[in-house]
Write a protein that holds these residues in place. Structure first.
Motif, PDB file in Angstrom:
ATOM      1  N   ARG A 175       0.838  -1.192   0.000  1.00 30.63           N
ATOM      2  CA  ARG A 175       0.000   0.000   0.000  1.00 30.63           C
ATOM      3  C   ARG A 175       0.873   1.241   0.000  1.00 30.63           C
ATOM      4  N   PHE A 176       0.538   2.178  -0.885  1.00 29.85           N
ATOM      5  CA  PHE A 176       1.190   3.488  -0.849  1.00 29.85           C
ATOM      6  C   PHE A 176       0.171   4.493  -0.329  1.00 29.85           C
ATOM      7  N   ARG A 177       0.500   5.140   0.769  1.00 29.00           N
ATOM      8  CA  ARG A 177      -0.428   6.086   1.387  1.00 29.00           C
ATOM      9  C   ARG A 177      -0.144   7.502   0.887  1.00 29.00           C
ATOM     10  N   LEU A 178      -1.195   8.197   0.448  1.00 24.66           N
ATOM     11  CA  LEU A 178      -1.080   9.570  -0.017  1.00 24.66           C
ATOM     12  C   LEU A 178      -1.331  10.530   1.146  1.00 24.66           C
ATOM     13  N   ASP A 179      -0.495  11.565   1.249  1.00 25.71           N
ATOM     14  CA  ASP A 179      -0.810  12.602   2.229  1.00 25.71           C
ATOM     15  C   ASP A 179      -1.907  13.495   1.647  1.00 25.71           C
ATOM     16  N   ASP A 180      -2.404  14.427   2.460  1.00 25.69           N
ATOM     17  CA  ASP A 180      -3.535  15.243   2.016  1.00 25.69           C
ATOM     18  C   ASP A 180      -3.199  16.028   0.752  1.00 25.69           C
ATOM     19  N   GLY A 181      -1.971  16.527   0.663  1.00 25.59           N
ATOM     20  CA  GLY A 181      -1.583  17.312  -0.495  1.00 25.59           C
ATOM     21  C   GLY A 181      -1.561  16.507  -1.768  1.00 25.59           C
ATOM     22  N   SER A 182      -0.921  15.331  -1.740  1.00 23.68           N
ATOM     23  CA  SER A 182      -0.844  14.511  -2.948  1.00 23.68           C
ATOM     24  C   SER A 182      -2.201  13.931  -3.308  1.00 23.68           C
ATOM     25  N   ALA A 183      -3.051  13.668  -2.306  1.00 20.08           N
ATOM     26  CA  ALA A 183      -4.407  13.185  -2.593  1.00 20.08           C
ATOM     27  C   ALA A 183      -5.219  14.265  -3.311  1.00 20.08           C
ATOM     28  N   ALA A 184      -5.054  15.526  -2.889  1.00 22.88           N
ATOM     29  CA  ALA A 184      -5.763  16.622  -3.554  1.00 22.88           C
ATOM     30  C   ALA A 184      -5.265  16.815  -4.976  1.00 22.88           C
ATOM     31  N   VAL A 185      -3.962  16.673  -5.169  1.00 23.54           N
ATOM     32  CA  VAL A 185      -3.394  16.786  -6.519  1.00 23.54           C
ATOM     33  C   VAL A 185      -3.914  15.667  -7.404  1.00 23.54           C
ATOM     34  N   LYS A 186      -3.983  14.460  -6.867  1.00 24.54           N
ATOM     35  CA  LYS A 186      -4.503  13.343  -7.653  1.00 24.54           C
ATOM     36  C   LYS A 186      -5.953  13.598  -8.050  1.00 24.54           C
ATOM     37  N   ALA A 187      -6.750  14.067  -7.122  1.00 34.44           N
ATOM     38  CA  ALA A 187      -8.158  14.332  -7.431  1.00 34.44           C
ATOM     39  C   ALA A 187      -8.285  15.381  -8.532  1.00 34.44           C
ATOM     40  N   LYS A 188      -7.443  16.399  -8.482  1.00 36.28           N
ATOM     41  CA  LYS A 188      -7.470  17.435  -9.517  1.00 36.28           C
ATOM     42  C   LYS A 188      -7.045  16.856 -10.862  1.00 36.28           C
ATOM     43  N   ALA A 189      -6.023  15.971 -10.839  1.00 34.70           N
ATOM     44  CA  ALA A 189      -5.539  15.378 -12.081  1.00 34.70           C
ATOM     45  C   ALA A 189      -6.607  14.497 -12.726  1.00 34.70           C
TER      46      ALA A 189
END
Length: 414
Positions: A175-189
């Motif tokens: 499992r790779f856990r995303l921090d809040d910042g990278s999770a928000a970037v992924k959602a935007k992408a």
């Protein structure tokens, strides 16, 4: 939930990464967070996109398919920019969407050329329900170079498959856990792919519905290790021995591991010891102090030369060229299997374990020592091969030692 107990992804410090996607957006859905981390740490990322994804809506005309393919290329470039990966230039294979099976050889060759020096290969799960994903995964891992870590990312498993099916490889999942910042970037992408979020040209349901997207916005990414099936070729070790000490045998870790392994042997003295894959002979020399005779072997000429130099002062040690399973020869009072079993494919592993038991004298022992993490070229994990030893019908466990980094087992012939 099983995902919560998975170990963390272990390879976020590599320098050269090859990512294969069957369609534009697979990489963003599957491993956006991981790619953000790798890129931020300076990794060079090469992205190969097998198809343009023009076949997302099967009822489309030829013109609509061409337009969609062109649109999806633009969307992917925008998604990469959103993720801070604007310097990643996709390699567009331009192979036909939904017909990738007819071009698997072509894709394999392309990946082989572009991934030649990669340290990490990421590709769709080869058992994913989507046929293009299966082909892309098979091609990528067939072409991945020796020495590269191989991990797949599932996409449609969550919606078209059954994650709780016994065939889902949770035993080799991470499992790779995303921090809040990278999770928000992924959602935007992900939002950069409107062609997949909107209804099709004839009102078809969007490819990525809110229910599907929910899976990819949980703040974690699941990857499956994809081990090689064949034994690691001798040529791989010959390459490693271009360095004088590829295993750092004089390091504290290696010296301590040898000390613990030898301390686990319950007998003070042994008659004949057999040590295949002896490498540069560091363990061989220490075995000689406990054994009347040591027969050591290795298939790599440079390793044997180094081992002979190290043990030149010992008259009770002899070295021969040999590989497993055929060159494991007794009779022996002790068979030493150190950092070798996980490099063997299934047929060779089974034959080696059986051969080790056959070559032991009654009451003879096996000493097994293996690194616990996954070696990049190895078909098996260390814990797998030790479990195979402990469950072999011809062996009975005597001593067991467990650490985060390595395993030691001593077993005796029944």
């Amino acid at each position: 939930m099983i995902e919560e107990s998975l170990p963390p992804f272990p390879h976020d410090d590599v320098r050269r990464v090859c990512v294969v996607a069957a369609h534009p957006d697979d990489e963003t859905l599957g491993v956006s967070g991981l790619l953000q981390r790798l890129h931020a740490r300076g990794a060079e990322i090469r992205l190969i996109v097998a198809t343009d994804g023009e076949g997302a809506f099967p009822g489309s005309s030829a013109g609509e398919r061409r337009a969609l393919g062109a649109r999806r290329r633009v969307e992917l470039l925008e998604a990469l920019r959103c993720q801070g990966l604007g310097d990643v230039e996709p390699v567009w294979a331009g192979l036909p969407d939904s017909a990738l099976a007819d071009h698997e050889t072509e894709l394999t060759g392309l990946v082989r050329d572009l991934a030649a020096d990669s340290e990490l290969c990421l590709a769709p799960w080869p058992d994913d329900p989507h046929p293009d994903h299966r082909v892309a995964g098979r091609a990528a891992f067939r072409a991945a170079p020796l020495g590269a870590h191989r991990w797949s990312y599932p996409i449609w498993l969550w919606h078209l498959g059954t994650p709780d099916d016994p065939g889902t490889p949770w035993a080799r999942a991470t499992r790779f856990r995303l921090d809040d910042g990278s999770a928000a970037v992924k959602a935007k992408a992900i939002q950069a792919f409107p062609s997949q979020l909107e209804p099709g040209p004839r009102g078809e349901e969007p490819i990525l519905t809110p229910e599907i997207l929910e899976r990819f916005t949980l703040g974690r990414e699941i990857l499956f290790h994809e081990p090689r099936s064949a034994s690691t070729p001798v040529s791989r070790f010959e390459t490693l021995y271009h360095a004088p000490d590829p295993w750092a045998m004089d390091s504290w870790y290696e010296r301590r591991k040898r000390t613990i392994a030898l301390a686990a042997l319950p007998s003070e003295r042994y008659g004949v010891a057999v040590e295949p894959a002896c490498g540069t002979g560091a363990l061989t020399v220490e075995l000689a102090a406990r054994c009347d005779r040591v027969h050591a072997s290795d298939p790599v000429p440079a390793a044997l030369a180094a081992a002979r130099d190290r043990a030149a002062h010992l008259s009770t040690v002899d070295f021969t060229a040999g590989a497993l399973p055929g060159d494991l020869r007794g009779p022996a009072d002790l068979v030493v299997l150190s950092e070798i079993l996980y490099y063997l494919g299934e047929p060779e592993l089974t034959a080696t374990l059986d051969r080790a038991v056959e070559e032991l004298r009654p009451g003879g022992q096996v000493l097994a020592v293996h690194w616990r993490p996954q070696a990049p070229d190895a078909p098996h994990h260390g814990h797998e091969v030790h479990e195979r030893l402990r469950t072999h019908p011809g062996l009975r466990a005597l001593v067991e030692h467990r650490e985060d980094d390595f395993l030691v087992d001593v077993l005796t012939r029944r």
